[in-house]
Design a protein around this motif. Sequence first.
Motif, mmCIF file in Angstrom:
data_model
loop_
_atom_site.group_PDB
_atom_site.id
_atom_site.type_symbol
_atom_site.label_atom_id
_atom_site.label_comp_id
_atom_site.label_asym_id
_atom_site.label_seq_id
_atom_site.Cartn_x
_atom_site.Cartn_y
_atom_site.Cartn_z
ATOM 1 N N LEU A 84 72.615 15.397 49.751
ATOM 2 C CA LEU A 84 73.605 16.159 48.997
ATOM 3 C C LEU A 84 74.723 16.677 49.906
ATOM 4 N N LEU A 85 74.363 17.130 51.104
ATOM 5 C CA LEU A 85 75.375 17.607 52.051
ATOM 6 C C LEU A 85 76.323 16.487 52.464
ATOM 7 N N TYR A 86 75.783 15.282 52.642
ATOM 8 C CA TYR A 86 76.647 14.150 52.988
ATOM 9 C C TYR A 86 77.602 13.829 51.838
ATOM 10 N N LEU A 100 77.189 19.043 43.229
ATOM 11 C CA LEU A 100 76.485 18.760 44.484
ATOM 12 C C LEU A 100 76.036 20.051 45.155
ATOM 13 N N VAL A 101 76.939 21.042 45.203
ATOM 14 C CA VAL A 101 76.579 22.301 45.860
ATOM 15 C C VAL A 101 75.556 23.062 45.021
ATOM 16 N N LEU A 102 75.635 22.935 43.700
ATOM 17 C CA LEU A 102 74.622 23.556 42.839
ATOM 18 C C LEU A 102 73.256 22.925 43.086
ATOM 19 N N GLY A 103 73.212 21.605 43.112
ATOM 20 C CA GLY A 103 71.951 20.911 43.384
ATOM 21 C C GLY A 103 71.417 21.251 44.760
ATOM 22 N N TYR A 104 72.323 21.362 45.732
ATOM 23 C CA TYR A 104 71.881 21.675 47.096
ATOM 24 C C TYR A 104 71.257 23.071 47.166
ATOM 25 N N MET A 105 71.883 24.074 46.557
ATOM 26 C CA MET A 105 71.349 25.432 46.651
ATOM 27 C C MET A 105 70.028 25.570 45.900
ATOM 28 N N ILE A 106 69.855 24.804 44.827
ATOM 29 C CA ILE A 106 68.570 24.803 44.124
ATOM 30 C C ILE A 106 67.479 24.223 45.034
ATOM 31 N N ALA A 107 67.862 23.231 45.858
ATOM 32 C CA ALA A 107 66.905 22.637 46.801
ATOM 33 C C ALA A 107 66.701 23.516 48.033
ATOM 34 N N TYR A 108 67.773 24.198 48.485
ATOM 35 C CA TYR A 108 67.693 24.935 49.752
ATOM 36 C C TYR A 108 67.010 26.298 49.619
#
Length: 412
Positions: A84-86, A100-108
């Motif tokens: 997601l960061l890439y 993408l940033v929403l999905g990333y923060m849900i994962a992080y």
Amino acid sequence: MTKLVRFQLSLMMFLEFFIWGGWFVTLGTFLGNNLNATDVQISTAFSTQSWGAIIAPFIIGLIADRFFNAERILGFLHIIGAILLYMMYISTDFSGFYPLVLGYMIAYMPTLALVNSVSFNQMTDPAKEFSFIRVFGTIGWIVAGLVISYVFFWDAPAAREEGMLKYTFLMVSIASAFLGLFSFTLPKTPPSTDKSKKVSVVETLGLDALGLLKDKNFLMFFIASVLICIPLAFYYQNTNPFLSEIGVENPTGLMTIGQVSEVLFLLLLPFFFKRFGFKITIIAGMLAWSLRYILFAYGDTGELMFMLITGIALHGICYDFFFVSGQIYTDFKAGTKYKSSAQGLITLATYGVGMLVGFYVAGLITDAYLVGDKLHDWQNIWLYPSSFAFVVLVLFALFFKNEKIDKKEIEI
């Protein structure tokens, strides 16, 4: 704990916060410069942290704690995060960036609890051992800021104009992929909850601790904790864009003074707590929030540069004296029955609901004081969170009755 395990846990914690600090601090500046995002859109992007905090208990409480080893789900989430960061690195507009940033923060966000679980599982005396491991997280955040400002110079004025801040996402994508793979080598941390045991959503979110709100003092503290997150959101969202816009050199590196301050004041906190008590400690933290934004409002890059530096350095008092003290107080009030649930409830209320509202308000106010295309009337912007924090301080001082905390509860 062997030296090898101590090294593994320290590296894990270093990378965990290097990744977060390596893109989150400069997010507002990146969005404004690279994707031409509005202030409201920037606040929407920052609010993904709050959505991640709200969803994280479900991932940890209903999935990780019951079915998977903590180190394995940690690895899986960081590998997903690297992808997601890439994708965020190659994004060209806000509409493509936001999901993408929403999905990333849900994962992080769940990984913050997972690294603690992996660490605690290897410790015989967490009260003494954990601080040594956790400090590497703060070091990781500091190193990320220094690398951005003093190694690659991505936040320099010319580099920002060329869109170089996008490389922060590439840097942390690589770090996230490494941590993801490295996590599978960490000591095994099996599920802590029996699969056959039913875990309710109420317990997972810490809502079974709502009974503590019947205590007027805890209710006042709870309300103050939620409200103080509104000015906190201004700091996370606006400080880097503010420093960049007014022409401060190496703003990301300069902001690491706040993390150094956090470490120093964490060491001073037990003394201050014992000497002045919980109420005065909390009030000192809220006063620091108000004073910090006054310094930002009237400081500049000339003779008053010291005011900006002092405002950043106050981060240790702002964070440690309020939030760490609050965690100690919550633990004291909860007792054995609601010890975990109460901490979960406070986290959900502050980093979830409180900061969600805070980012929204910060976006509206920042947008209202836009001057021209990209410049802002920062003096008026900063006076809002300063005034709000002071009002919360006055309400807390009037309605919270001082309590004595058991000395054993203030060992850090």
